[in-house]
Design a protein around this motif. Structure first.
Motif, PDB file in Angstrom:
ATOM      1  N   ASP A 105       0.831  -1.210   0.000  1.00 40.28           N
ATOM      2  CA  ASP A 105       0.000   0.000   0.000  1.00 40.28           C
ATOM      3  C   ASP A 105       0.863   1.257   0.000  1.00 40.28           C
ATOM      4  O   ASP A 105       0.528   2.255  -0.652  1.00 40.28           O
ATOM      5  N   ALA A 106       1.974   1.228   0.746  1.00 39.61           N
ATOM      6  CA  ALA A 106       2.857   2.393   0.811  1.00 39.61           C
ATOM      7  C   ALA A 106       3.521   2.653  -0.540  1.00 39.61           C
ATOM      8  O   ALA A 106       3.700   3.810  -0.939  1.00 39.61           O
ATOM      9  N   VAL A 107       3.867   1.578  -1.253  1.00 39.02           N
ATOM     10  CA  VAL A 107       4.447   1.743  -2.594  1.00 39.02           C
ATOM     11  C   VAL A 107       3.408   2.339  -3.541  1.00 39.02           C
ATOM     12  O   VAL A 107       3.671   3.316  -4.253  1.00 39.02           O
ATOM     13  N   LYS A 108       2.209   1.770  -3.535  1.00 39.64           N
ATOM     14  CA  LYS A 108       1.165   2.245  -4.441  1.00 39.64           C
ATOM     15  C   LYS A 108       0.762   3.679  -4.130  1.00 39.64           C
ATOM     16  O   LYS A 108       0.445   4.460  -5.033  1.00 39.64           O
ATOM     17  N   GLY A 109       0.789   4.038  -2.837  1.00 32.67           N
ATOM     18  CA  GLY A 109       0.397   5.385  -2.432  1.00 32.67           C
ATOM     19  C   GLY A 109       1.519   6.404  -2.486  1.00 32.67           C
ATOM     20  O   GLY A 109       1.301   7.578  -2.175  1.00 32.67           O
TER      21      GLY A 109
END
Length: 300
Positions: A198-202
């Motif tokens: 999620d942190a990568v995508k966000g």
């Protein structure tokens, strides 16, 4: 594919120095004890397994290492072990679910014959059980946004690019990042693998550092991400292989050795190894080198 919340716990236990091995009560009976004549019960174990037609295996329901999907036992370890035991004349794996910290004590108590859970080979665990030769190694990789906009390939390139890297709380990847010279203010701690994706995508981190095995599994359910080629990080000049294997009861050397002979045939055949384990995120980079021996790993 079902969601497996224990993936983060499996990753932590496989790589964190905080967990060296399962707690074992001194004097707990081994599944393979000495007989009155001085022989080892393990000498007849394979004959017994062939006669009964099945081998009892323990798993911890942690993907992609060993898990139940519907009524079918899947994952790296069961797939490999099924192939090996069939070659040894034992056609069926009979599974038993166990909590991770109960795997070795259950083996000692005779609840099953083999642990099929992708357990990391450590000196502490070697003191209480017999490990096969390594079935796999766990090279590290980076999850990045699709297209890899920062063009990172390993920790050296991540440092050079000045990117922000995510690592899991309590896992050893944080020490890998620091050991590679990445500044602490460029390292973000996350609680579980999905948090990293999620942190990568966000855009909260540029890359998420974990084993290639776990990241390739994670990428299946996280479109918009990709995983770099796996690489071996170094700490104090030593390559970090993080190998895992099958586990047998003490005194069961004959069965373990028979298992090892069939295991060697598979890991020596790159195409066979990959075809068996690719569905679980294992590839050629996870094949253990022939020079990596359990006897040396058990010494620490």
């Amino acid at each position: 594919m079902a969601d497996f919340p224990n993936l983060s716990r499996r990753g932590f236990l496989n790589r964190s120095a905080a967990v060296g091995g399962a707690l074992v009560v001194p004097g707990l009976l081994s599944a393979c004890s000495r007989t009155g004549a001085g022989a080892v019960e393990g000498e007849g174990a394979l004959v017994k397994l062939r006669k009964q037609g099945f081998v009892r295996v323990a798993y911890a329901n942690e993907a992609p290492y060993g898990f139940l999907e519907g009524s079918e036992l899947k994952g790296e370890a069961p797939t490999l072990h099924r192939e090996i035991f069939k070659a040894l004349g034992v056609d069926e794996l009979k599974p038993t679910l166990s909590e991770w910290d109960g795997l070795i004590p259950g083996l000692q108590a005779g609840k099953y014959d083999v642990v099929s859970a992708g357990m990391a080979i450590t000196p502490e665990r070697c003191a209480n059980a017999l490990f096969s030769e390594p079935e796999f190694i766990s090279p590290t990789a980076l999850m990045v946004k699709k297209g890899n906009p920062r063009k990172v390939t390993d920790l050296a390139s991540a440092k050079a690019a000045g990117i922000t890297v995510g690592v899991m709380a309590g896992a050893v990847e944080g020490s890998y990042a620091k050991g590679a010279g990445i500044a602490e203010d460029r390292i973000r701690t996350l609680q579980k693998p999905q948090d990293g994706a999620d942190a990568v995508k966000g855009g909260r981190v540029d890359a998420f550092l974990l084993t290639g095995i776990s990241l390739r599994w994670l990428a299946r359910t996280n479109p918009g991400t990709e995983v770099t080629e796996a690489f071996l990080p170094e700490l104090d000049g030593k390559k970090q292989y993080s190998p895992g294997g099958a586990v047998f009861g003490q005194g069961n050397e004959v069965l373990r050795d028979a298992f090892n002979r069939e295991l060697k045939k598979i890991v020596s055949d790159r195409s066979r190894y990959v075809s068996l384990l690719a569905p679980y995120g294992f590839g050629a980079t996870e094949i253990p080198p022939a020079t990596l021996k359990t006897a040396d790993l058990c010494k620490g």
